[in-house]
Scaffold this active site. Structure first.
Site, PDB file in Angstrom:
ATOM      1  N   SER A   1       7.630  29.728 -68.407  1.00  0.00           N
ATOM      2  CA  SER A   1       6.504  29.131 -69.148  1.00  0.00           C
ATOM      3  C   SER A   1       6.801  27.667 -69.427  1.00  0.00           C
ATOM      4  O   SER A   1       7.917  27.335 -69.817  1.00  0.00           O
ATOM      5  CB  SER A   1       6.339  29.788 -70.525  1.00  0.00           C
ATOM      6  OG  SER A   1       6.423  31.172 -70.420  1.00  0.00           O
TER       7      SER A   1
ATOM      8  N   LYS B   1      -1.724  34.325 -78.216  1.00  0.00           N
ATOM      9  CA  LYS B   1      -0.454  33.648 -78.499  1.00  0.00           C
ATOM     10  C   LYS B   1      -0.703  32.805 -79.754  1.00  0.00           C
ATOM     11  O   LYS B   1      -0.865  31.569 -79.680  1.00  0.00           O
ATOM     12  CB  LYS B   1      -0.102  32.791 -77.273  1.00  0.00           C
ATOM     13  CG  LYS B   1       1.307  32.314 -77.220  1.00  0.00           C
ATOM     14  CD  LYS B   1       2.226  33.234 -76.452  1.00  0.00           C
ATOM     15  CE  LYS B   1       3.623  32.660 -76.486  1.00  0.00           C
ATOM     16  NZ  LYS B   1       4.644  33.525 -76.975  1.00  0.00           N
TER      17      LYS B   1
ATOM     18  N   ARG C   1       3.368  42.995 -70.068  1.00  0.00           N
ATOM     19  CA  ARG C   1       3.761  42.302 -71.308  1.00  0.00           C
ATOM     20  C   ARG C   1       3.385  43.164 -72.496  1.00  0.00           C
ATOM     21  O   ARG C   1       2.212  43.496 -72.680  1.00  0.00           O
ATOM     22  CB  ARG C   1       3.064  40.943 -71.401  1.00  0.00           C
ATOM     23  CG  ARG C   1       3.342  40.171 -72.677  1.00  0.00           C
ATOM     24  CD  ARG C   1       2.612  38.833 -72.628  1.00  0.00           C
ATOM     25  NE  ARG C   1       2.892  37.978 -73.770  1.00  0.00           N
ATOM     26  CZ  ARG C   1       2.176  37.957 -74.901  1.00  0.00           C
ATOM     27  NH1 ARG C   1       1.140  38.772 -75.033  1.00  0.00           N
ATOM     28  NH2 ARG C   1       2.499  37.124 -75.870  1.00  0.00           N
TER      29      ARG C   1
HETATM   30  C1  LIG Z   1       2.251  33.455 -66.496  1.00  0.00           C
HETATM   31  C2  LIG Z   1       2.772  33.356 -67.888  1.00  0.00           C
HETATM   32  N1  LIG Z   1       2.853  32.135 -68.460  1.00  0.00           N
HETATM   33  C3  LIG Z   1       3.312  32.043 -69.722  1.00  0.00           C
HETATM   34  C4  LIG Z   1       3.731  33.169 -70.414  1.00  0.00           C
HETATM   35  C5  LIG Z   1       4.298  33.061 -71.802  1.00  0.00           C
HETATM   36  O1  LIG Z   1       5.682  33.374 -71.850  1.00  0.00           O
HETATM   37  P1  LIG Z   1       6.492  33.132 -73.214  1.00  0.00           P
HETATM   38  O2  LIG Z   1       6.351  31.704 -73.565  1.00  0.00           O
HETATM   39  O3  LIG Z   1       7.850  33.667 -73.062  1.00  0.00           O
HETATM   40  O4  LIG Z   1       5.702  33.993 -74.253  1.00  0.00           O
HETATM   41  P2  LIG Z   1       5.536  35.586 -74.274  1.00  0.00           P
HETATM   42  O5  LIG Z   1       4.568  35.956 -73.200  1.00  0.00           O
HETATM   43  O6  LIG Z   1       6.869  36.215 -74.002  1.00  0.00           O
HETATM   44  O7  LIG Z   1       4.999  35.904 -75.614  1.00  0.00           O
HETATM   45  C6  LIG Z   1       3.632  34.405 -69.786  1.00  0.00           C
HETATM   46  N2  LIG Z   1       4.007  35.535 -70.388  1.00  0.00           N
HETATM   47  N3  LIG Z   1       3.160  34.474 -68.528  1.00  0.00           N
HETATM   48  C1  LIG Z   2       1.157  34.737 -72.874  1.00  0.00           C
HETATM   49  C2  LIG Z   2       0.568  33.397 -72.998  1.00  0.00           C
HETATM   50  N1  LIG Z   2       1.301  32.270 -72.817  1.00  0.00           N
HETATM   51  C3  LIG Z   2       0.618  31.157 -72.943  1.00  0.00           C
HETATM   52  S1  LIG Z   2      -0.971  31.475 -73.331  1.00  0.00           S
HETATM   53  C4  LIG Z   2      -0.725  33.141 -73.281  1.00  0.00           C
HETATM   54  C5  LIG Z   2      -1.751  34.168 -73.557  1.00  0.00           C
HETATM   55  C6  LIG Z   2      -2.987  34.039 -72.746  1.00  0.00           C
HETATM   56  O1  LIG Z   2      -3.834  35.058 -73.139  1.00  0.00           O
HETATM   57  P1  LIG Z   2      -5.406  34.973 -73.004  1.00  0.00           P
HETATM   58  O2  LIG Z   2      -5.717  34.941 -71.546  1.00  0.00           O
HETATM   59  O3  LIG Z   2      -5.881  36.246 -73.664  1.00  0.00           O
HETATM   60  O4  LIG Z   2      -5.870  33.757 -73.736  1.00  0.00           O
END
Ligand SMILES: Cc1ncc(COP(=O)(O)OP(=O)(O)O)c(N)n1
Ligand SMILES: Cc1ncsc1CCOP(=O)(O)O
Ligand SMILES: [Mg+2]
Length: 382
Positions: A263, A292, A194
């Site tokens: 998600s 996020k 990511r």
């Molecule tokens: C395992 C997992 N869960 C949730 C997310 C979040 O995806 P998304 O809502 O598209 O947000 P971004 O990661 O694209 O900013 C994730 N990446 N992985």
């Molecule tokens: C990508 C994403 N989607 C929901 S929470 C999240 C980020 C989680 O990051 P962290 O483990 O650093 O709190």
């Protein structure tokens, strides 16, 4: 031995009709080619079958390999075997360096599928000189092997997904590969690349390197947001959010056997993701997180909901670290995804091992606490 083939429609063994060779029209070289490739295809299938049988305990896949081997055997007539001239074959001395080493089980299986498919193609082409039905029979067989390959690799992926309890979602850092490798060394089996800001060139390059690294460790590799990059590097799948490409469009591009994660923040999104054909869902953010920004927490309440209602694998995500992992597990999570807890860890190997050990420990402890409270409630004073 009579040559022939197994016809599923007629449900039986079809004896082979007189070959052109019997009428003296086929060169001995063609018989040697057919003999060598019948052997090659059967050997490759046997190697694949052993994994299906002893590695996966899967009767369906091993049965299909065995069936194919038996069908090949029916074509391997004494006449073709008699054409063999191992001592005069210059090919027995030739080996390729890649045959001497296999990086992992997946490449071993892929190499053997490739070997079987090549051999079947040779049998299809040269077989046309030997028997009028050989071309079409081996073409059909080759397509059956393609189908088996994609079903088997897809099944393997799903099994590895089911077994994964910790999921690393990466964040950009200059030592990305070494952090990921350290976590893989600790037993991590699932990684998502990511990076919301990199150029496409950088993304492609990192995705390629990470994919190779993960596969070396037998781990799954997924790409966040980008189906095109996942396809370009032959990743195991993608993760898509509510604002990304819809699951059904991604499925059309990726085919039935790649993993698609989705998600979700609430029960409605969960329902839609399941109906849409997601292989797993992200459940969160459990806690607010700087990774996020601006996304409100769904809380442990949603984790409890997922534990009760999700029929597919799900990963709690968002603000999870070594201090709160036990609360998340006690709320019902059997799998968690983290960014900072691993990407910013001083010792990602140890932190990975710690996370993984908690899934066993918390359950054992909570079971023993439950049984103690049962004893206290039912046998007061004991
Ligand atoms: C395992 C997992 N869960 C949730 C997310 C979040 O995806 P998304 O809502 O598209 O947000 P971004 O990661 O694209 O900013 C994730 N990446 N992985
Ligand atoms: C990508 C994403 N989607 C929901 S929470 C999240 C980020 C989680 O990051 P962290 O483990 O650093 O709190
Ligand atoms: Mg996204």
């Amino acid at each position: 031995m009579n040559a022939g083939w197994y016809d599923e429609n007629n449900n039986g063994f079809v004896p082979m009709v007189e070959s052109h060779n019997q009428r003296g029209q086929v060169q001995p070289a063609v018989c040697r080619i057919l003999d060598a490739n019948l052997d090659r295809a059967r050997e490759g299938l046997r190697i694949i079958e052993e994994w299906c049988r002893f590695g996966l305990n899967n009767a369906q896949f091993s049965g299909e390999c065995k069936q194919l081997r038996q069908e090949l055997a029916t074509w391997h007539s004494p006449e073709l075997r008699a054409a063999r001239d191992t001592l005069g074959d210059p090919g027995t001395q030739l080996t390729h360096p890649q045959e001497q080493q296999r990086a992992d089980l997946k490449s071993l299986l892929q190499a053997n599928f490739c070997r079987v498919e090549e051999a079947l193609r040779v049998l299809e082409e040269y077989g046309k000189l030997y028997h009028p039905q050989m071309g079409s029979v081996f073409k059909q067989m080759r397509y059956r092997v393609y189908t088996l390959e994609s079903r088997l690799l897809g099944y393997e992926r799903q099994q590895r997904l089911l077994r994964s309890q910790l999921y690393l979602v990466t964040s950009p850092t200059k030592d990305l590969l070494s952090v990921v490798e350290a976590a893989l060394a600790g037993g991590l089996t699932l990684v998502q690349y990511r990076d919301k800001n990199a150029s496409d060139g950088e993304r492609l390059s990192y995705a390629q390197q990470l994919c190779q690294l993960c596969h070396q460790y037998g781990a799954l590799f997924l790409v966040n947001d980008r189906v095109d990059i996942a396809l370009a590097v032959d990743a195991d799948g993608v993760h898509l959010g509510q604002q990304d490409m819809p699951i059904n469009a991604a499925r059309q591009l990726l085919g039935p056997h790649k993993i698609i994660g989705s998600s979700t923040t609430n029960p409605e999104e969960m329902q839609r993701a399941i109906q849409g054909g997601a292989d797993y869902i992200g459940v969160g953010p459990v806690y607010e997180t700087p990774t996020k920004v601006g996304k409100p927490a769904a809380g442990l309440e949603y984790v409890r909901y997922a534990a009760q209602h999700s029929p597919i694998p799900w990963f709690a995500i968002g603000g999870i670290d070594v201090n709160n992992i036990n609360d998340v597990i006690l709320a019902g999570a059997e799998r968690v995804a983290v960014v900072r807890a691993l990407m910013e860890a001083e010792q990602p190997t140890l932190v990975t091992q710690y996370f993984l050990s908690q899934f066993t420990r918390v359950h054992i402890q909570s079971k023993s606490e439950l049984s103690q409270s049962y004893v206290r409630a039912n046998h007061p004073g004991s």
